[in-house]
Design an enzyme around this catalytic site. Structure first.
Site, PDB file in Angstrom:
ATOM      1  N   SER A  24       7.371   4.319   5.558  1.00  0.00           N
ATOM      2  CA  SER A  24       8.645   4.569   4.884  1.00  0.00           C
ATOM      3  C   SER A  24       8.448   4.525   3.374  1.00  0.00           C
ATOM      4  O   SER A  24       7.389   4.889   2.891  1.00  0.00           O
ATOM      5  CB  SER A  24       9.712   3.576   5.331  1.00  0.00           C
ATOM      6  N   HIS A  84       5.093  -7.124  -0.153  1.00  0.00           N
ATOM      7  CA  HIS A  84       4.888  -8.465  -0.698  1.00  0.00           C
ATOM      8  C   HIS A  84       5.611  -8.645  -2.032  1.00  0.00           C
ATOM      9  O   HIS A  84       5.931  -7.668  -2.709  1.00  0.00           O
ATOM     10  CB  HIS A  84       3.389  -8.708  -0.888  1.00  0.00           C
ATOM     11  N   ASP A 102       0.872  -1.169   0.000  1.00  0.00           N
ATOM     12  CA  ASP A 102       0.000   0.000   0.000  1.00  0.00           C
ATOM     13  C   ASP A 102       0.912   1.224   0.000  1.00  0.00           C
ATOM     14  O   ASP A 102       1.910   1.262   0.744  1.00  0.00           O
ATOM     15  CB  ASP A 102      -0.863   0.032   1.260  1.00  0.00           C
TER      16      ASP A 102
END
Length: 285
Positions: free
Chosen positions: A253, A152, A96
């Site tokens: 981050s 991921h 995301d």
């Protein structure tokens, strides 16, 4: 009250002062320690304050009760919350994020924000690795404090090497990116070199920031922060399927993602656009 605080922090000078002129490493180490306190009152209060200031959305979380703020930071999602684009010709977003600078890799140059270039070889700590992506495409994916913090595998791939480079922990928000030259090259980071099953190289560069107590990688020793052991290169041959958990940040981050010639952004992306993990990001040309 929240709007008033938001307007105050939105002031560029104040924002930069609050997030970059404080003792960054000291603040980061403190948050790393404090976030792991499992005392119920401390946990509930700190999570409530964090949610107030960061607009945290826990609707997709697998669990709703957390024994510490750290557990909430590193939460997993309920099954199916981030559907993975199954198209084998598509490389998906690993996380995301809010999409920042992106475009063609011209020689050894990319940009952290428009008009603020830096050298890819410096970011990766390896000129040979940078040459693999000359003429390819880069995209900057910023995970804000309130977002889901795991990332991921963007495709079926093999992780071949992790290069850990120690460094500072500047904030990576747009205000800091405008003011600090070569910021990504100054911060602590991990360059994760991968290869798709057809031999295509891709790179994920996880860049730490202020209050990011550590970068954790699930295909390595997740019991220890990556910085423990100092700068190094770790050779691997770890196979991961598309969408598999690769690791997490212990706060918001950035990931800089690199793909070579032969792939292009799946569609024109406005900046800043919000992206979910698993959504198609690059198409085979």
């Amino acid at each position: 009250m929240r709007k008033a605080i938001g307007r105050l922090v939105a002031n560029e000078d104040l924002n930069f002062l609050l997030t970059n002129r404080l003792p960054r490493r000291l603040a980061t180490n403190f948050i790393g320690w404090f976030s792991k306190i499992e005392q119920p009152l401390v946990a509930r209060t700190s999570i409530a304050v964090w949610r107030f200031f960061s607009d945290v959305d826990l609707a997709d979380a697998k669990e709703m009760r957390f024994k510490s703020m750290h557990a909430c930071f590193t939460r997993t999602l309920r099954p199916g919350a981030r559907p993975i684009d199954p198209d084998p010709d598509v490389i998906v977003s690993p996380c995301d994020a809010i999409v920042g600078a992106h475009g063609r890799i011209e020689g050894d140059e990319v940009h952290q924000i428009k008009g603020a270039p830096y050298r890819l070889s410096e970011l990766l700590g390896d000129a040979d690795a940078a040459r693999d992506f000359e003429g390819g495409t880069y995209v900057t994916l910023r995970l804000t404090a309130g977002m889901y913090h795991r990332f991921h595998a963007p495709h079926d791939l093999t992780v071949e090497q992790v290069t850990y480079i120690s460094g500072d922990c500047w904030n990576v928000n747009p205000i800091a990116l405008k003011r600090v030259e070569r910021l990504f090259c100054k911060n602590e980071r991990a360059a994760i070199r991968c290869r798709l099953n057809d031999g295509t190289p891709i790179m994920l560069v996880a860049v730490a920031a202020v209050l990011v107590a550590s970068i954790r990688l699930t295909f390595m020793d997740t019991e220890r922060a990556l910085r423990i052991g100092g700068p190094r290169k770790v050779k691997l041959a770890t196979e991961l399927t598309k969408g598999a958990d690769m690791g997490w940040f212990e706060h918001g981050s950035t990931i800089v993602m690199l793909v070579p010639r032969g792939y292009e952004l799946k569609r024109e992306i406005d900046t800043p656009a919000r992206m979910h993990a698993g959504v198609g990001l690059f198409d085979r040309r």
